[in-house]
Design an enzyme around this catalytic site. Structure first.
Site, short mmCIF file in Angstrom:
data_model
loop_
_atom_site.label_atom_id
_atom_site.label_comp_id
_atom_site.label_asym_id
_atom_site.label_seq_id
_atom_site.Cartn_x
_atom_site.Cartn_y
_atom_site.Cartn_z
N TYR A 270 -140.16 -42.85 85.15
CA TYR A 270 -140.16 -43.75 83.98
C TYR A 270 -138.90 -43.50 83.14
O TYR A 270 -138.16 -44.43 82.81
CB TYR A 270 -141.44 -43.53 83.16
CG TYR A 270 -141.39 -44.10 81.75
CD1 TYR A 270 -141.50 -45.48 81.54
CD2 TYR A 270 -141.22 -43.27 80.64
CE1 TYR A 270 -141.45 -46.00 80.24
CE2 TYR A 270 -141.18 -43.79 79.35
CZ TYR A 270 -141.29 -45.15 79.16
OH TYR A 270 -141.24 -45.68 77.88
N ILE B 89 -139.27 -60.86 82.55
CA ILE B 89 -137.84 -60.54 82.32
C ILE B 89 -137.07 -60.28 83.63
O ILE B 89 -135.85 -60.22 83.61
CB ILE B 89 -137.64 -59.36 81.34
CG1 ILE B 89 -138.30 -58.08 81.86
CG2 ILE B 89 -138.11 -59.71 79.94
CD1 ILE B 89 -137.79 -56.82 81.17
N1 LIG Z 1 -145.94 -46.58 74.55
C1 LIG Z 1 -145.20 -45.52 74.22
O1 LIG Z 1 -145.70 -44.42 73.99
C2 LIG Z 1 -143.72 -45.65 74.12
C3 LIG Z 1 -143.06 -46.83 74.41
N2 LIG Z 1 -141.69 -46.88 74.36
C4 LIG Z 1 -141.00 -48.13 74.67
O2 LIG Z 1 -141.35 -49.06 73.67
C5 LIG Z 1 -141.40 -50.37 74.22
C6 LIG Z 1 -142.73 -51.02 73.88
O3 LIG Z 1 -143.76 -50.21 74.43
P1 LIG Z 1 -145.31 -50.56 74.22
O4 LIG Z 1 -145.46 -51.75 73.36
O5 LIG Z 1 -146.00 -49.31 73.88
O6 LIG Z 1 -145.67 -50.93 75.72
P2 LIG Z 1 -146.93 -51.74 76.29
O7 LIG Z 1 -147.19 -51.19 77.65
O8 LIG Z 1 -148.00 -51.79 75.29
O9 LIG Z 1 -146.32 -53.21 76.43
C7 LIG Z 1 -145.33 -53.53 77.35
C8 LIG Z 1 -145.43 -55.02 77.61
O10 LIG Z 1 -144.42 -55.36 78.55
C9 LIG Z 1 -144.94 -56.35 79.39
N3 LIG Z 1 -144.22 -56.44 80.66
C10 LIG Z 1 -144.30 -55.60 81.71
N4 LIG Z 1 -143.50 -56.05 82.70
C11 LIG Z 1 -142.91 -57.18 82.25
C12 LIG Z 1 -142.00 -58.11 82.80
N5 LIG Z 1 -141.53 -57.98 84.04
N6 LIG Z 1 -141.62 -59.17 82.05
C13 LIG Z 1 -142.10 -59.34 80.80
N7 LIG Z 1 -142.98 -58.51 80.23
C14 LIG Z 1 -143.37 -57.44 80.94
C15 LIG Z 1 -146.39 -55.97 79.59
O11 LIG Z 1 -147.09 -57.13 79.98
P3 LIG Z 1 -148.58 -57.06 80.60
O12 LIG Z 1 -149.44 -56.91 79.41
O13 LIG Z 1 -148.72 -58.35 81.30
O14 LIG Z 1 -148.57 -55.87 81.50
C16 LIG Z 1 -146.78 -55.45 78.22
O15 LIG Z 1 -147.37 -56.47 77.44
C17 LIG Z 1 -141.11 -50.19 75.70
O16 LIG Z 1 -139.75 -50.40 75.93
C18 LIG Z 1 -141.43 -48.74 75.97
O17 LIG Z 1 -140.70 -48.22 77.06
C19 LIG Z 1 -140.93 -45.82 73.98
C20 LIG Z 1 -141.52 -44.64 73.67
C21 LIG Z 1 -142.96 -44.47 73.66
C1 LIG Z 2 -156.03 -38.46 77.48
C2 LIG Z 2 -155.52 -37.05 77.61
C3 LIG Z 2 -154.16 -36.81 77.82
N1 LIG Z 2 -153.71 -35.54 77.93
C4 LIG Z 2 -152.27 -35.31 78.09
C5 LIG Z 2 -151.60 -36.04 79.24
C6 LIG Z 2 -150.21 -36.27 78.73
O1 LIG Z 2 -149.39 -35.19 79.10
C7 LIG Z 2 -150.35 -36.32 77.23
C8 LIG Z 2 -150.25 -37.69 76.62
O2 LIG Z 2 -150.96 -38.64 77.36
P1 LIG Z 2 -150.39 -40.07 77.61
O3 LIG Z 2 -151.09 -40.63 78.77
O4 LIG Z 2 -150.38 -40.85 76.35
O5 LIG Z 2 -148.88 -39.66 77.97
P2 LIG Z 2 -147.61 -40.40 78.39
O6 LIG Z 2 -147.96 -41.58 79.21
O7 LIG Z 2 -146.73 -39.39 78.97
O8 LIG Z 2 -146.98 -40.94 77.01
C9 LIG Z 2 -145.65 -41.40 77.04
O9 LIG Z 2 -145.64 -42.80 77.29
C10 LIG Z 2 -144.36 -43.31 77.48
C11 LIG Z 2 -144.49 -44.83 77.69
C12 LIG Z 2 -143.35 -42.89 76.49
O10 LIG Z 2 -142.31 -43.52 76.34
C13 LIG Z 2 -143.52 -41.55 75.83
O11 LIG Z 2 -142.91 -41.50 74.56
C14 LIG Z 2 -144.96 -41.11 75.72
O12 LIG Z 2 -145.66 -41.75 74.69
O13 LIG Z 2 -151.63 -35.76 76.93
C15 LIG Z 2 -154.57 -34.45 77.85
O14 LIG Z 2 -154.14 -33.29 77.93
N2 LIG Z 2 -155.92 -34.68 77.66
C16 LIG Z 2 -156.42 -35.94 77.54
O15 LIG Z 2 -157.66 -36.10 77.38
#
Ligand SMILES: NC(=O)C1=CN([C@@H]2O[C@H](COP(=O)(O)OP(=O)(O)OC[C@H]3O[C@@H](n4cnc5c(N)ncnc54)[C@H](OP(=O)(O)O)[C@@H]3O)[C@@H](O)[C@H]2O)C=CC1
Ligand SMILES: Cc1cn([C@H]2C[C@H](O)[C@@H](COP(=O)(O)OP(=O)(O)O[C@H]3O[C@@H](C)C(=O)[C@@H](O)[C@H]3O)O2)c(=O)[nH]c1=O
Length: 301
Positions: free
Chosen positions: A129, A41
């Site tokens: 982030y 992207i």
């Molecule tokens: N995971 C979470 O806990 C949360 C996620 N979100 C948001 O939800 C959305 C989806 O997250 P999620 O599915 O969990 O994320 P993932 O990390 O599982 O997936 C993100 C994907 O984006 C791809 N990507 C990274 N950089 C690029 C790029 N430059 N061009 C195209 N693709 C790219 C990655 O590709 P590759 O596999 O090659 O690295 C990966 O497949 C995101 O916007 C995230 O910020 C919001 C709240 C919580």
């Molecule tokens: C694996 C592990 C994590 N933790 C803590 C670390 C952290 O503060 C929390 C959750 O771990 P994570 O690595 O999943 O946290 P984190 O990467 O902060 O998760 C976040 O990701 C991004 C993409 C989002 O957008 C958020 O909504 C949220 O899901 O738990 C422990 O205390 N013990 C453990 O064994």
């Protein structure tokens, strides 16, 4: 009914895979999945070629830089992927009348509040982030105000790596694990979010949407510690875990994580449930379903 073409970026991520998996249930939607290799992207020329080739009516941007700790030192890349690249995405969509649905995060909030965050509450992210995601939200809405920002939180699924799968793995490797109990949020099953997004595409024109920022998360709040307790309880019941480990409470500041996390990032989804006339199920129920899927995969391996 005419087929609705939806271009999906970040198709190999948790949400991306959940959306493509659900495609079978939506016969009037054609998903065009694009992995990061097929469409980066941040590459405007590649984006233009892809849009011209497929001519979608919708673009769901599930691509993101999601490594919260790494983003602190890799801030240039995080800001480009989650932030500045989205100006091009929004403007190329606008030129072609493509409706853009972008996914954002609870981490745009500081976590200082003690009541659930509403879509228009002030954003004040405390890590790189969150900052990069807020830049993206603003650029999208400034460039193309008809876009939709769907914020979610604490996403888990049967796909890729995520907190649920990490806890299962740790539990099978260690007798004791420690997890923080001082961050509160709403875990969200990627497949429930995927369904919301696909239903949204089909129905949104029939709803009275007054706000282009929408919150979606499974219902119920918990700490990561509470979440882990349930993962272990259900995981044991479904025979994904053989020995129940000792689960110890920890505090975030003791972990020395590179990025700060909001202490409270509960998204208020009341508007979403009202406007779209839905009742979002609780995270425990969704977690059980995910673990059931993982148990099926595990027993077939
Ligand atoms: N995971 C979470 O806990 C949360 C996620 N979100 C948001 O939800 C959305 C989806 O997250 P999620 O599915 O969990 O994320 P993932 O990390 O599982 O997936 C993100 C994907 O984006 C791809 N990507 C990274 N950089 C690029 C790029 N430059 N061009 C195209 N693709 C790219 C990655 O590709 P590759 O596999 O090659 O690295 C990966 O497949 C995101 O916007 C995230 O910020 C919001 C709240 C919580
Ligand atoms: C694996 C592990 C994590 N933790 C803590 C670390 C952290 O503060 C929390 C959750 O771990 P994570 O690595 O999943 O946290 P984190 O990467 O902060 O998760 C976040 O990701 C991004 C993409 C989002 O957008 C958020 O909504 C949220 O899901 O738990 C422990 O205390 N013990 C453990 O064994």
């Amino acid at each position: 009914m005419n087929q609705i073409k939806v271009l999906l970026t970040g198709a190999n991520g948790q949400l991306g895979q959940s959306i493509t998996t659900l495609q079978a249930n939506y016969t009037n939607i054609t998903i065009i999945p694009q992995s990061s290799k097929e469409l980066d992207i941040t590459d405007r020329a590649q984006l233009i070629n892809t849009l011209n080739k497929h001519k979608p009516s919708y673009l769901v941007n599930a691509a993101a830089y999601t490594n919260v700790d790494k983003a602190e030192s890799d801030d240039n890349l995080a800001i480009i992927v989650n932030g500045t690249a989205l100006e091009d995405l929004a403007s190329e969509c606008k030129k072609r009348a493509i409706t853009l649905l972008h996914i954002s995060t609870d981490y745009v909030f500081s976590g200082d509040q003690s009541t659930p965050y509403n879509p228009n509450d002030i954003c004040n992210p405390i890590n790189m982030y969150g900052k990069s995601k807020l830049i993206g939200e603003k650029l999208i809405l400034n460039t193309n105000p008809d876009s939709f920002i769907i914020r979610t939180s604490w996403v888990f699924s049967e796909f890729k790596s995520n907190f649920v799968k990490t806890i299962l793995k740790l539990t099978n490797e260690k007798n004791s694990i420690s997890v923080v109990d001082d961050q509160i949020g709403r875990p969200t099953y990627a497949s429930d979010l995927a369904k919301f997004i696909l239903d949204f595409i089909i129905n949104y024109k029939t709803f009275d949407i007054k706000n282009n920022i929408i919150h979606f998360a499974n219902s119920g709040n918990c700490s990561w510690f509470d979440f882990s307790q349930k993962i272990i309880e259900y995981g044991h019941k479904l025979k994904l875990i053989h020995n129940i480990p000792y689960l110890q409470r920890a505090k975030t500041h003791h972990l020395n994580l590179k990025a700060q996390r909001p202490a409270y990032s509960v998204l208020n989804t009341a508007d979403t449930e009202k406007v779209f006339n839905i009742k979002i199920r609780n995270w425990e129920n969704a977690l059980y379903e995910t673990l059931n899927i993982l148990a099926d995969e595990y027993h077939y391996e």
